[in-house]
Design an enzyme around this catalytic site. Structure first.
Site, PDB file in Angstrom:
ATOM      1  NE  ARG A   1      -3.705  -1.969   0.512  1.00 48.21           N
ATOM      2  CZ  ARG A   1      -4.181  -3.259   0.285  1.00 48.21           C
ATOM      3  NH1 ARG A   1      -3.132  -3.853  -0.177  1.00 48.21           N
ATOM      4  NH2 ARG A   1      -5.214  -3.589   0.742  1.00 48.21           N
TER       5      ARG A   1
ATOM      6  CB  SER B   1      -8.427  -2.236   4.233  1.00 42.90           C
ATOM      7  OG  SER B   1      -9.104  -3.458   3.686  1.00 42.90           O
TER       8      SER B   1
ATOM      9  CD  GLU C   1      -5.571   0.338   2.696  1.00 46.34           C
ATOM     10  OE1 GLU C   1      -5.608  -0.384   3.421  1.00 46.34           O
ATOM     11  OE2 GLU C   1      -6.250   1.006   1.461  1.00 46.34           O
TER      12      GLU C   1
HETATM   13  N1  EPU Z   1     -11.311 -11.269  10.565  1.00 46.98           N
HETATM   14  C1  EPU Z   1     -11.444 -11.745  11.441  1.00 46.98           C
HETATM   15  N2  EPU Z   1     -13.078 -10.357  11.867  1.00 46.98           N
HETATM   16  C2  EPU Z   1     -12.918  -9.702  11.163  1.00 46.98           C
HETATM   17  C3  EPU Z   1     -12.371  -9.195   9.820  1.00 46.98           C
HETATM   18  C4  EPU Z   1     -11.724 -10.607   9.132  1.00 46.98           C
HETATM   19  O1  EPU Z   1     -11.459 -12.450  12.375  1.00 46.98           O
HETATM   20  O2  EPU Z   1     -14.178  -8.657  11.082  1.00 46.98           O
HETATM   21  C5  EPU Z   1     -10.028 -12.703  10.329  1.00 46.98           C
HETATM   22  C6  EPU Z   1      -9.991 -13.237   8.569  1.00 46.98           C
HETATM   23  O3  EPU Z   1     -11.593 -13.949   9.437  1.00 46.98           O
HETATM   24  C7  EPU Z   1      -8.747 -13.301   7.829  1.00 46.98           C
HETATM   25  C8  EPU Z   1      -8.607 -12.522   8.652  1.00 46.98           C
HETATM   26  O4  EPU Z   1      -8.954 -11.590   9.700  1.00 46.98           O
HETATM   27  O5  EPU Z   1      -8.890 -14.683   8.782  1.00 46.98           O
HETATM   28  C9  EPU Z   1      -7.698 -11.594   7.220  1.00 46.98           C
HETATM   29  O6  EPU Z   1      -9.567 -10.674   6.424  1.00 46.98           O
HETATM   30  P1  EPU Z   1      -9.384 -11.584   5.215  1.00 46.98           P
HETATM   31  O7  EPU Z   1      -8.995 -12.194   4.586  1.00 46.98           O
HETATM   32  O8  EPU Z   1     -10.663 -10.349   4.891  1.00 46.98           O
HETATM   33  O9  EPU Z   1      -8.048  -9.732   4.381  1.00 46.98           O
HETATM   34  P2  EPU Z   1      -7.499  -8.170   4.763  1.00 46.98           P
HETATM   35  O10 EPU Z   1      -6.341  -8.588   5.747  1.00 46.98           O
HETATM   36  O11 EPU Z   1      -9.019  -7.524   6.863  1.00 46.98           O
HETATM   37  C10 EPU Z   1      -6.834  -7.677   3.230  1.00 46.98           C
HETATM   38  C11 EPU Z   1      -7.287  -5.959   2.431  1.00 46.98           C
HETATM   39  C12 EPU Z   1      -8.230  -5.673   1.766  1.00 46.98           C
HETATM   40  C13 EPU Z   1      -8.195  -7.033   0.344  1.00 46.98           C
HETATM   41  C14 EPU Z   1      -8.094  -8.448   1.510  1.00 46.98           C
HETATM   42  C15 EPU Z   1      -8.390  -9.596   0.355  1.00 46.98           C
HETATM   43  C16 EPU Z   1      -4.902  -4.548   3.883  1.00 46.98           C
HETATM   44  C17 EPU Z   1      -5.546  -3.599   4.821  1.00 46.98           C
HETATM   45  N3  EPU Z   1      -6.697  -5.175   3.462  1.00 46.98           N
HETATM   46  O12 EPU Z   1      -8.168  -7.495   3.920  1.00 46.98           O
HETATM   47  O13 EPU Z   1      -7.989  -4.957   1.018  1.00 46.98           O
HETATM   48  O14 EPU Z   1      -9.478  -6.651  -0.195  1.00 46.98           O
HETATM   49  O15 EPU Z   1      -7.074  -9.006   2.109  1.00 46.98           O
HETATM   50  O16 EPU Z   1      -7.317  -9.214  -0.564  1.00 46.98           O
HETATM   51  O17 EPU Z   1      -4.437  -4.711   3.620  1.00 46.98           O
HETATM   52  C18 EPU Z   1      -8.310  -2.856   0.607  1.00 46.98           C
HETATM   53  O18 EPU Z   1      -7.522  -1.847   1.294  1.00 46.98           O
HETATM   54  O19 EPU Z   1      -9.295  -1.386   1.010  1.00 46.98           O
HETATM   55  C19 EPU Z   1      -9.215  -4.083   0.988  1.00 46.98           C
HETATM   56  C20 EPU Z   1     -10.454  -3.848   1.106  1.00 46.98           C
END
Ligand code: EPU
Length: 325
Positions: free
Chosen positions: A155, A224, A321
């Site tokens: 990012r 995010s 972010e």
């Molecule tokens: N999780 C929880 N509770 C929640 C949400 C998530 O326990 O309320 C856990 C999930 O179960 C999982 C982990 O957190 O084990 C990661 O969650 P997720 O797979 O949804 O991905 P993320 O790391 O939260 C990142 C990007 C997203 C992108 C997704 C998919 C960042 C800051 N965010 O989210 O990007 O869509 O991966 O690859 O890196 C964005 O940047 O706006 C965005 C949506």
């Protein structure tokens, strides 16, 4: 006359100096008469306007054009900074160009994608970029950045770190003509029946995003809100002892361990937290939503309450972010 500045959080933000440009010449003419500070905006999907009256001037690129040229096993697509990012992804999928499909449905424009190095499901925009054409507002002319100069990281980019010095005009992407998929992230493979195709992967990414993220047309959010934090290997080992189920990922540099901000926020008990009309999204704790009439102050208050709670629970400090202006 005051113009409402688009922003997906749905906050009140107005400018008396709104400029649209389609090319370098038009941008230079706008800059010559625009009061500072200068703020380029795309779709406003990663911005938090801290007050309704935005100082200086706001610029929006209207260049949605694209052209493609084929090479041996690849295609180069030169797209205008104002092209909607998901239109670009759809264009690639429809034409059989591989590489952008995991980035389906991310809100925003092509120019902002190159600044923010948007990413999802194991792919990042920076991995596809072969050059970025910008206008250098300090030198007063355009220049081209090649990948080794873009400083792409999670990012982040040289454009993001340069304090609005560079306005993106065009982005050139290199996409593959050879089928190749990356399905190990976010359980995409489980959503695909039979052999993967570009369209099936795009559909799976869209379905996954729609199941977790609010529809920007209906509920205000900026995706995010925080970045996934990176901690030292030593700190991670201590955390993992206490929380064996804590999700974690390797970093691109191999230094430290990346944690999941969504998981930390959820486990710190922040789901259900509100400040005025700003709330933690019930389906994904990393998303802050505007339930109607949230003010910037509401969102900022909620974000700092979350930062405090997560730090108290895990000793990890989250960084937004979303960019506050
Ligand atoms: N999780 C929880 N509770 C929640 C949400 C998530 O326990 O309320 C856990 C999930 O179960 C999982 C982990 O957190 O084990 C990661 O969650 P997720 O797979 O949804 O991905 P993320 O790391 O939260 C990142 C990007 C997203 C992108 C997704 C998919 C960042 C800051 N965010 O989210 O990007 O869509 O991966 O690859 O890196 C964005 O940047 O706006 C965005 C949506």
């Amino acid at each position: 006359m005051s113009v409402r500045i688009p922003n997906t959080l749905g906050l009140d933000a107005f400018t008396d100096n709104w400029f649209e440009y389609a090319d370098e010449e038009q941008l230079a003419a706008c800059l010559a008469k625009a009061p500072k500070p200068w703020l380029p905006v795309g779709a406003g999907s990663n911005l938090l306007f801290s007050k309704p009256a935005v100082e200086g001037s706001v610029f929006h690129c209207t260049d949605t054009s694209w052209e493609a040229s084929r090479g041996n096993g690849y295609v180069r697509v030169r797209a205008g900074a104002g092209m909607c990012w998901d239109d670009f992804v759809k264009l690639c999928v429809d034409n059989g160009w591989y590489g952008a499909e995991n980035l389906s449905l991310i809100p925003g424009d092509v120019g902002a994608a190159a600044v923010q190095n948007i990413g999802a499901y194991g792919a990042e925009a920076g991995d596809l970029i072969s050059s970025v054409e910008v206008y250098d507002t300090v030198r007063g002319h355009s220049r081209v950045f090649f990948p080794d100069e873009c400083e792409y990281a999670y990012r982040s980019s040289v454009f993001k770190k340069s304090g609005k010095r560079y306005f993106v005009l065009k982005v050139v992407f290199k996409l593959s003509l050879q089928p190749s998929f990356s399905l190990e992230y976010g359980n995409l493979a489980a959503r695909i029946e039979g052999e993967p195709t570009l369209q099936k992967v795009r559909d799976a990414v869209i379905a996954t995003r729609q199941s977790k993220l609010p529809d920007p047309q209906v509920t205000g959010s900026a995706g995010s809100f925080f970045m996934n934090p990176v901690v030292s290997k030593k700190d991670f080992a201590a955390l993992q002892k206490r929380y064996p189920d804590m999700p974690h990922y390797p970093t691109a540099t191999g230094r430290g361990v990346k944690l999941s901000a969504g998981w930390l926020i959820d486990r710190a008990g922040c789901k259900g937290m509100t400040a005025g009309d700003a709330a933690v999204y019930e389906k994904h704790a990393l998303i802050l939503v505007n339930r109607g009439k949230a003010s910037a102050g509401d969102v900022i208050r909620l974000a700092s309450d979350i930062i405090e709670r997560v730090e108290a629970a895990f000793g990890v400090r989250l960084c937004p972010e979303v960019e506050t202006v």
